[in-house]
Each structure stands twice: as structure tokens, then as C-alpha cells.
Design a protein around this motif. Structure first.
Motif, PDB file in Angstrom:
ATOM      1  N   LEU A   1      29.785  38.077  13.626  1.00 30.07           N
ATOM      2  CA  LEU A   1      29.705  37.680  12.220  1.00 30.07           C
ATOM      3  C   LEU A   1      31.103  37.598  11.623  1.00 30.07           C
ATOM      4  CD1 LEU A   1      26.714  39.877  11.513  1.00 30.07           C
ATOM      5  CD2 LEU A   1      26.937  37.681  10.349  1.00 30.07           C
ATOM      6  N   ALA A   2      31.378  36.495  10.964  1.00 30.79           N
ATOM      7  CA  ALA A   2      32.664  36.334  10.277  1.00 30.79           C
ATOM      8  C   ALA A   2      32.374  35.873   8.853  1.00 30.79           C
ATOM      9  CB  ALA A   2      33.529  35.308  11.001  1.00 30.79           C
ATOM     10  N   ILE A   3      32.768  36.693   7.904  1.00 35.57           N
ATOM     11  CA  ILE A   3      32.446  36.434   6.498  1.00 35.57           C
ATOM     12  C   ILE A   3      33.741  36.488   5.683  1.00 35.57           C
ATOM     13  CG2 ILE A   3      31.117  37.229   4.482  1.00 35.57           C
ATOM     14  CD1 ILE A   3      29.297  36.420   6.856  1.00 35.57           C
ATOM     15  N   GLY A   4      34.024  35.422   4.943  1.00 36.78           N
ATOM     16  CA  GLY A   4      35.131  35.481   3.987  1.00 36.78           C
ATOM     17  C   GLY A   4      36.380  34.756   4.456  1.00 36.78           C
ATOM     18  N   ALA A   5      37.154  34.308   3.466  1.00 35.88           N
ATOM     19  CA  ALA A   5      38.331  33.476   3.721  1.00 35.88           C
ATOM     20  C   ALA A   5      39.394  34.195   4.541  1.00 35.88           C
ATOM     21  CB  ALA A   5      38.919  33.017   2.381  1.00 35.88           C
ATOM     22  N   ASN A   6      39.438  35.532   4.458  1.00 34.28           N
ATOM     23  CA  ASN A   6      40.492  36.224   5.220  1.00 34.28           C
ATOM     24  C   ASN A   6      40.230  36.205   6.729  1.00 34.28           C
ATOM     25  OD1 ASN A   6      38.342  38.029   5.004  1.00 34.28           O
ATOM     26  ND2 ASN A   6      39.662  39.834   4.967  1.00 34.28           N
ATOM     27  N   LYS A   7      39.072  35.697   7.144  1.00 43.74           N
ATOM     28  CA  LYS A   7      38.771  35.590   8.581  1.00 43.74           C
ATOM     29  C   LYS A   7      38.986  34.163   9.104  1.00 43.74           C
ATOM     30  CE  LYS A   7      37.684  39.877   8.680  1.00 43.74           C
ATOM     31  NZ  LYS A   7      36.376  40.443   8.820  1.00 43.74           N
ATOM     32  N   ALA A   8      39.338  33.223   8.204  1.00 47.50           N
ATOM     33  CA  ALA A   8      39.352  31.813   8.604  1.00 47.50           C
ATOM     34  C   ALA A   8      40.310  31.537   9.759  1.00 47.50           C
ATOM     35  CB  ALA A   8      39.694  30.935   7.400  1.00 47.50           C
ATOM     36  N   SER A   9      41.524  32.080   9.713  1.00 50.55           N
ATOM     37  CA  SER A   9      42.448  31.727  10.797  1.00 50.55           C
ATOM     38  C   SER A   9      42.039  32.403  12.098  1.00 50.55           C
ATOM     39  CB  SER A   9      43.897  32.036  10.422  1.00 50.55           C
ATOM     40  OG  SER A   9      44.060  33.403  10.242  1.00 50.55           O
ATOM     41  N   ALA A  10      41.503  33.623  12.020  1.00 50.11           N
ATOM     42  CA  ALA A  10      41.041  34.290  13.247  1.00 50.11           C
ATOM     43  C   ALA A  10      39.859  33.526  13.853  1.00 50.11           C
ATOM     44  CB  ALA A  10      40.648  35.741  12.939  1.00 50.11           C
ATOM     45  N   VAL A  11      38.972  33.026  13.007  1.00 50.36           N
ATOM     46  CA  VAL A  11      37.819  32.270  13.516  1.00 50.36           C
ATOM     47  C   VAL A  11      38.278  30.973  14.189  1.00 50.36           C
ATOM     48  CG1 VAL A  11      35.785  30.935  12.793  1.00 50.36           C
ATOM     49  CG2 VAL A  11      36.124  33.267  11.943  1.00 50.36           C
ATOM     50  N   ALA A  12      39.218  30.274  13.547  1.00 51.20           N
ATOM     51  CA  ALA A  12      39.709  29.022  14.152  1.00 51.20           C
ATOM     52  C   ALA A  12      40.363  29.303  15.500  1.00 51.20           C
ATOM     53  CB  ALA A  12      40.691  28.341  13.200  1.00 51.20           C
TER      54      ALA A  12
END
Ligand code: GLP
Length: 257
Positions: free
Chosen positions: A196-207
Motif C-alpha cells: 500500500l502506498a498512500i500520499g504524495a510523499n510516496k510518489a517518487s518511491a512508487v515510481a
């Protein structure tokens, strides 16, 4: 790696459905639990379903991912206490069914090895839930962790201690410097994984996890080698993915049973 992008609420329903189906098929399933804010809506939904009598964890067992070293039992920051409050005590696990690594052990290496043995003797993890750190860590496997790593003592990065200071009254000095964590190799042995990835602070890690080159610098990229991983991201956490990756994602509604 299946990618589902939707609201946090719909993602929680999707994940809870997955637990419900698993426990209906295998009531004694072995679950892997994660602390952190990411899984909280899933835990809320599971607690609601147990309260409504539509599902039960009474025959299931669970193992947590990680624990700080040196926090006394019952410390409000200890992951054991957090998982009890956020989830375990809100559902109907049998006494002793939820286990975590012992961060107070005098011999931490032995405690880590013992934890691996306990997971193996339970038959391994059927369904592991994960969050992701802003630096791409999974559990407490910091950048540089080997994909073959096992449960061990890990030194927490400055970034992680800063991120987690919110659980210690905002005081980074109160955040322990070391932890016991399942290794990446341990996590990859789970038969199914939901991240689960929630929130803008995870965007670069998710990409980086979904589209970057697999690298020990981004521990979550190791999940790309696993045959059964579903990444559940809200729109903010998915924002740095390429349009192609976003177009290949499905919505939770589209895949709910
Ligand atoms: C901690 C935990 C991880 C978790 C991560 C993200 O460092 N060890 O297991 O995934 O935080 O936490 P959150 O979901 O609160 O952003």
C-alpha cells in the motif's frame, strides 16, 4: 506486479476482500502484518467486518515485519504495541497468535534467527501486507539491503528516523537507531504480497519501485521479481508514474470480486 490506483477507501475495500477470500479458503492462514499509516484503512475495514461477523481471524496466525531495538515492552512507539492497538486487539486473533521480533533480546542475532525459524515452522507467510518508506525501504530494509537478506539487526537511516519521529513526539533523538527487520529475502518468500502506498510523499518511491531499474538502492524494486505482488496506490502516490504505467493500472472497482 499488478498495479491498482484508486482512492484510499476503495483500496482498503479491495485489500479487505482479498483477506476475506483467503480466510474463507484457509482459516488458519499465516498473515504478515505491517505497522505504519499506510495499512490503517485496511485494518479498519477488517475490524469492521469482524465486528459484523462476516469474517474471523480466530484460526489465523500473524507475524509482524519489524521492531525497534531497545524499546521496553509496552512502549507506545514499539511496533508490537502499535500493531496490537491498530489491528490485533480489534479483531479476534487467539492469544499468542500474533508474533513479532524481540527487540529487547540480549542476543539480537539469535532473536533474528529464532524469528526466521518461527516463520518457517508456521509454514511461511500466505499474505504479506507492506508499506513503503519515502526512501523505498520495505519493512526496515534500508537502501543497500541485499535481496537475499534475512531477519537481522539493521541500522536505521537518518531519513527513516526523521520520517518516524512523528511517532516519538516529533523528537528524532527519541527514535531508536537500530531495529530488527525481516530481510528482503524473507519477505520475498511470502506467497502473496500487497503493498500500500498512500500520499504524495510516496510518489517518487512508487515510481522507482514500479518503473526504475531494479537496484539495492531502492529495496522495494526487489518485489518486481515476485510472481504475486499487487501495488495499491492512491492518486497522489501514483503521481510520478509515467502516463503509460498509469494507463496500465486498474481501478479497485474493476478488480473487486
Ligand atoms: C516504517 C516501517 C515500514 C513502513 C514505513 C512506511 O519505516 N518500518 O514497514 O512501510 O514506515 O510507513 P507509513 O505507512 O506510515 O508511511
Amino acid at each position: 506486479m499488478q498495479l491498482i490506483i484508486d482512492t484510499e477507501h476503495n483500496l482498503a475495500l479491495w485489500a479487505a476482500d482479498r483477506y476475506e477470500r483467503l480466510l474463507a479458503e484457509v482459516p488458519e492462514a499465516v498473515l504478515g502484518l505491517a505497522t505504519g499509516s499506510s495499512p490503517l484503512r485496511v485494518y479498519d475495514e477488517l475490524a469492521a467486518r469482524v465486528a459484523a461477523g462476516t469474517m474471523s481471524f480466530a484460526s489465523a496466525r500473524a507475524f509482524t515485519l519489524d521492531e525497534y531495538v531497545g524499546l521496553p515492552a509496552g512502549h507506545p512507539g514499539s511496533y508490537r504495541r502499535v500493531i496490537d492497538e491498530d489491528f490485533a486487539r480489534r479483531v479476534d486473533f487467539a492469544d499468542g497468535a500474533v508474533q513479532g521480533p524481540d527487540g529487547t533480546a540480549s542476543d539480537l542475532s539469535e532473536a533474528a534467527a529464532e524469528y526466521e525459524r518461527r516463520i518457517v515452522s508456521a509454514g511461511g507467510i500466505d499474505l504479506q501486507i507492506l508499506g513503503i518508506g519515502t526512501n523505498g525501504h520495505i519493512a526496515f530494509n534500508e537502501p543497500g539491503s541485499s535481496v537475499h537478506s534475512r531477519t537481522r539487526v539493521e541500522v536505521l537511516s537518518e531519513q527513516t528516523r526523521t520520517d518516524n519521529a512523528r511517532f516519538f513526539g516529533g523528537d528524532i533523538d527519541a527514535v531508536p537507531t537500530r531495529c530488527l527487520t525481516q530481510g528482503i529475502g524473507t519477505i520475498l518468500e511470502a506467497r502473496e504480497i500487497i503493498l500500500l502506498a498512500i500520499g504524495a510523499n510516496k510518489a517518487s518511491a512508487v515510481a522507482a519501485m514500479v518503473e526504475g531499474a531494479p537496484s539495492e538502492r531502492v529495496p522495494a524494486t526487489a518485489l518486481r521479481s515476485h510472481p504475486r505482488v499487487t501495488v495499491l496506490a492512491d492518486a497522489a502516490a501514483a503521481a510520478a508514474l509515467t502516463p503509460e504505467a498509469r494507463a496500465s493500472a486498474r481501478s479497485a472497482d474493476a478488480v473487486r470480486a
